[in-house]
Design a protein around this motif. Sequence first.
Motif, PDB file in Angstrom:
ATOM      1  N   ASP A 196      -2.441  -5.644   1.313  1.00 30.28           N
ATOM      2  CA  ASP A 196      -1.837  -4.820   0.119  1.00 30.28           C
ATOM      3  C   ASP A 196      -3.289  -4.015  -0.391  1.00 30.28           C
ATOM      4  O   ASP A 196      -3.081  -2.947  -0.972  1.00 30.28           O
ATOM      5  CB  ASP A 196      -1.677  -5.678  -0.854  1.00 30.28           C
ATOM      6  CG  ASP A 196      -0.880  -5.101  -2.126  1.00 30.28           C
ATOM      7  OD1 ASP A 196      -0.318  -4.075  -1.756  1.00 30.28           O
ATOM      8  OD2 ASP A 196      -1.068  -5.446  -3.344  1.00 30.28           O
ATOM      9  N   THR A 197      -4.294  -4.458  -0.207  1.00 29.10           N
ATOM     10  CA  THR A 197      -5.638  -4.055  -0.776  1.00 29.10           C
ATOM     11  C   THR A 197      -6.069  -2.565  -0.284  1.00 29.10           C
ATOM     12  O   THR A 197      -6.436  -1.879  -1.199  1.00 29.10           O
ATOM     13  CB  THR A 197      -6.962  -5.126  -0.591  1.00 29.10           C
ATOM     14  OG1 THR A 197      -6.756  -5.265   0.719  1.00 29.10           O
ATOM     15  CG2 THR A 197      -6.780  -6.336  -1.618  1.00 29.10           C
ATOM     16  N   VAL A 198      -6.225  -2.783   0.880  1.00 29.21           N
ATOM     17  CA  VAL A 198      -6.879  -1.297   1.438  1.00 29.21           C
ATOM     18  C   VAL A 198      -5.650  -0.138   1.303  1.00 29.21           C
ATOM     19  O   VAL A 198      -6.029   0.962   0.736  1.00 29.21           O
ATOM     20  CB  VAL A 198      -6.885  -1.295   2.974  1.00 29.21           C
ATOM     21  CG1 VAL A 198      -7.426  -0.035   3.498  1.00 29.21           C
ATOM     22  CG2 VAL A 198      -7.917  -2.534   3.229  1.00 29.21           C
ATOM     23  N   SER A 199      -4.220  -0.427   1.311  1.00 32.07           N
ATOM     24  CA  SER A 199      -3.402   0.623   0.847  1.00 32.07           C
ATOM     25  C   SER A 199      -3.393   1.187  -0.319  1.00 32.07           C
ATOM     26  O   SER A 199      -2.958   2.245  -0.683  1.00 32.07           O
ATOM     27  CB  SER A 199      -1.958   0.095   1.433  1.00 32.07           C
ATOM     28  OG  SER A 199      -1.818  -0.880   1.272  1.00 32.07           O
ATOM     29  N   THR A 200      -3.660   0.111  -1.242  1.00 33.19           N
ATOM     30  CA  THR A 200      -3.647   0.463  -2.980  1.00 33.19           C
ATOM     31  C   THR A 200      -4.767   1.345  -3.043  1.00 33.19           C
ATOM     32  O   THR A 200      -4.860   2.228  -3.592  1.00 33.19           O
ATOM     33  CB  THR A 200      -3.788  -0.851  -3.692  1.00 33.19           C
ATOM     34  OG1 THR A 200      -2.666  -1.928  -3.439  1.00 33.19           O
ATOM     35  CG2 THR A 200      -3.845  -0.695  -5.162  1.00 33.19           C
ATOM     36  N   ALA A 201      -6.006   1.094  -2.328  1.00 35.42           N
ATOM     37  CA  ALA A 201      -7.216   1.867  -2.530  1.00 35.42           C
ATOM     38  C   ALA A 201      -6.879   3.227  -2.195  1.00 35.42           C
ATOM     39  O   ALA A 201      -7.215   4.308  -2.978  1.00 35.42           O
ATOM     40  CB  ALA A 201      -8.445   1.309  -1.633  1.00 35.42           C
ATOM     41  N   LEU A 202      -6.145   3.498  -1.163  1.00 34.46           N
ATOM     42  CA  LEU A 202      -5.818   4.676  -0.396  1.00 34.46           C
ATOM     43  C   LEU A 202      -4.812   5.411  -1.548  1.00 34.46           C
ATOM     44  O   LEU A 202      -4.803   6.676  -1.733  1.00 34.46           O
ATOM     45  CB  LEU A 202      -5.173   4.642   0.883  1.00 34.46           C
ATOM     46  CG  LEU A 202      -6.406   4.381   1.918  1.00 34.46           C
ATOM     47  CD1 LEU A 202      -5.709   3.877   3.250  1.00 34.46           C
ATOM     48  CD2 LEU A 202      -7.377   5.462   2.155  1.00 34.46           C
ATOM     49  N   HIS A 203      -3.939   4.620  -1.887  1.00 29.32           N
ATOM     50  CA  HIS A 203      -2.730   5.245  -2.898  1.00 29.32           C
ATOM     51  C   HIS A 203      -3.434   5.861  -4.200  1.00 29.32           C
ATOM     52  O   HIS A 203      -3.121   6.843  -4.364  1.00 29.32           O
ATOM     53  CB  HIS A 203      -1.910   4.096  -3.381  1.00 29.32           C
ATOM     54  CG  HIS A 203      -0.740   4.366  -3.912  1.00 29.32           C
ATOM     55  ND1 HIS A 203       0.290   3.399  -3.956  1.00 29.32           N
ATOM     56  CD2 HIS A 203      -0.101   5.392  -4.081  1.00 29.32           C
ATOM     57  CE1 HIS A 203       1.325   3.982  -4.421  1.00 29.32           C
ATOM     58  NE2 HIS A 203       1.195   5.014  -4.477  1.00 29.32           N
ATOM     59  N   TRP A 204      -4.728   5.091  -4.717  1.00 32.62           N
ATOM     60  CA  TRP A 204      -5.473   5.747  -5.892  1.00 32.62           C
ATOM     61  C   TRP A 204      -6.154   6.968  -5.310  1.00 32.62           C
ATOM     62  O   TRP A 204      -6.252   7.912  -6.001  1.00 32.62           O
ATOM     63  CB  TRP A 204      -6.262   4.771  -6.213  1.00 32.62           C
ATOM     64  CG  TRP A 204      -5.607   3.756  -7.309  1.00 32.62           C
ATOM     65  CD1 TRP A 204      -5.606   2.318  -7.112  1.00 32.62           C
ATOM     66  CD2 TRP A 204      -5.018   3.761  -8.589  1.00 32.62           C
ATOM     67  NE1 TRP A 204      -4.767   1.913  -8.142  1.00 32.62           N
ATOM     68  CE2 TRP A 204      -4.577   2.745  -9.184  1.00 32.62           C
ATOM     69  CE3 TRP A 204      -5.050   5.291  -9.304  1.00 32.62           C
ATOM     70  CZ2 TRP A 204      -4.143   2.658 -10.391  1.00 32.62           C
ATOM     71  CZ3 TRP A 204      -4.480   4.846 -10.819  1.00 32.62           C
ATOM     72  CH2 TRP A 204      -3.935   3.720 -11.204  1.00 32.62           C
ATOM     73  N   ILE A 205      -6.718   6.830  -4.194  1.00 32.54           N
ATOM     74  CA  ILE A 205      -7.797   7.883  -3.591  1.00 32.54           C
ATOM     75  C   ILE A 205      -6.819   9.110  -3.718  1.00 32.54           C
ATOM     76  O   ILE A 205      -7.311  10.350  -4.149  1.00 32.54           O
ATOM     77  CB  ILE A 205      -8.128   7.807  -2.320  1.00 32.54           C
ATOM     78  CG1 ILE A 205      -9.433   6.597  -2.530  1.00 32.54           C
ATOM     79  CG2 ILE A 205      -8.703   8.794  -1.545  1.00 32.54           C
ATOM     80  CD1 ILE A 205     -10.235   6.286  -1.440  1.00 32.54           C
ATOM     81  N   LEU A 206      -5.581   9.124  -3.012  1.00 26.36           N
ATOM     82  CA  LEU A 206      -4.672  10.413  -3.029  1.00 26.36           C
ATOM     83  C   LEU A 206      -4.282  10.897  -4.356  1.00 26.36           C
ATOM     84  O   LEU A 206      -4.165  12.093  -4.546  1.00 26.36           O
ATOM     85  CB  LEU A 206      -3.396  10.144  -2.103  1.00 26.36           C
ATOM     86  CG  LEU A 206      -3.532   9.985  -0.674  1.00 26.36           C
ATOM     87  CD1 LEU A 206      -2.241   9.833   0.023  1.00 26.36           C
ATOM     88  CD2 LEU A 206      -4.194  11.150  -0.129  1.00 26.36           C
ATOM     89  N   LEU A 207      -4.054   9.921  -5.056  1.00 28.67           N
ATOM     90  CA  LEU A 207      -3.825  10.553  -6.617  1.00 28.67           C
ATOM     91  C   LEU A 207      -4.904  11.210  -7.147  1.00 28.67           C
ATOM     92  O   LEU A 207      -4.746  12.367  -7.918  1.00 28.67           O
ATOM     93  CB  LEU A 207      -3.124   9.175  -7.466  1.00 28.67           C
ATOM     94  CG  LEU A 207      -2.764   9.687  -8.832  1.00 28.67           C
ATOM     95  CD1 LEU A 207      -1.837   8.473  -9.343  1.00 28.67           C
ATOM     96  CD2 LEU A 207      -4.143   9.547  -9.768  1.00 28.67           C
TER      97      LEU A 207
END
Length: 388
Positions: A196-207
Amino acid sequence: MTFTNYSKQWKIHRKIAQSTIRAFSSANSQTKKAFEQQIVAEATELVEIFLKLGAQGQYFNPAQELTVANAANVICALCFGKRYGHDDVEFRSLLQRVDDFGKTVGAGSLVDVMPWLQSFPNPVRSMFKNFTDLNKEFFGFIHNKVDEHRETFDPEVTRDMSDAIIGVIDKADNDNGLNKGHTEGTVSDLIGEGLDTVSTALHWILLLLAKHPDMQTKLQELIDKVVGRDRLPSVEDRNSLTYLDAFIYETMRFTSFVPITIPHCTTSDVTIEGLHIPKDTVVFVNQWSINHDPLKWKDPHIFDPLRFLNEKGCLDKDLTNNVMIFSAWKRRCIGNQIAKVEIFMFFAILLHQCRFEKRDNDDLSLNCSYGLTLKPLDYKITAKVRGK
Ligand code: HEM
């Protein structure tokens, strides 16, 4: 391991998990290359999927594909030697379980402070029961995978992390106090923490990329200058792409998407700045507050990656070390190195290949949903291919 008390046995357990991660990611130049290639393959497929979803200027929610690309295909390939397709039913259902687990844990439970609530029907008891059922299902999935590995185990060939852990724990000659249950525990810790952690980081980065098009342009100009358009970015480019790392550190600080750590407990009476905390008190590290402390950070509520670069454009190591997202000391996250490589590589390749845009009249909210990690609320962006 993650939820066990500090003990001699926990120390051995953590050491095994740490050296397994190292063996599959950074032990030598060959493992480093293999790990990097795996990420490149997943990121390239993700680019294709995003471009398809964004065809003809369509807007899409990137959340699920990010989770599948990182979680399924990086962490599960490391642990089970198996890559899952983006439409795989078994995997989608595992992801759903992890997501539900995060929501349930993050919601907090009154049962923690009023355990007697479990004794009669009430909404809190139902939530606690859901949590127990989710745990059972998740461990069932891991248990089956590890058992399949046990049945086909060959001491001469280590296929993946599950084999490596079985080799050290199940088959070990020495009595290190660990048993087969610890094997499953280690695999579920790695999957559970890494999913969950790495994908959450990427999710914020795209936003944040879509929200700050001027920063996105600067990042892309830099990446084109350093990497060019004829090859993909690699880990070796990292020292010349400090603005990318600055953007990643600022995303981690600004969003503090793991706001508090896993619960810990005082092992003796302690007094901190006059506050007495008795032995056996549950304590958490409030990472969000450390990352927004106005005594440490200038304008902590402003998103500004440049704060991490000095006048020569180098990363200010004192400042990056002050970002608290992997916790600290003895329980510090053991996946922090592979997480940083994963985030950097996905970010660099997505930036190199795509332009991410929001709708003109959409501000992209920075509000989040509260779980084990803080996730952005659902948002939509489009992806456009960047030419040669
Ligand atoms: C950006 C990504 C990540 C973040 C922000 C993160 C953050 C954290 C945090 C805050 C903790 C709790 C430490 C504490 O309780 O004090 C933790 C523990 C842990 N993390 Fe991570 N993590 C990330 C990625 C990963 C990955 C990719 C893995 C493994 C594949 C991993 C494996 C672990 C393990 C095994 C623990 C438990 C350590 C222990 O109990 O001693 N993490 N992580």
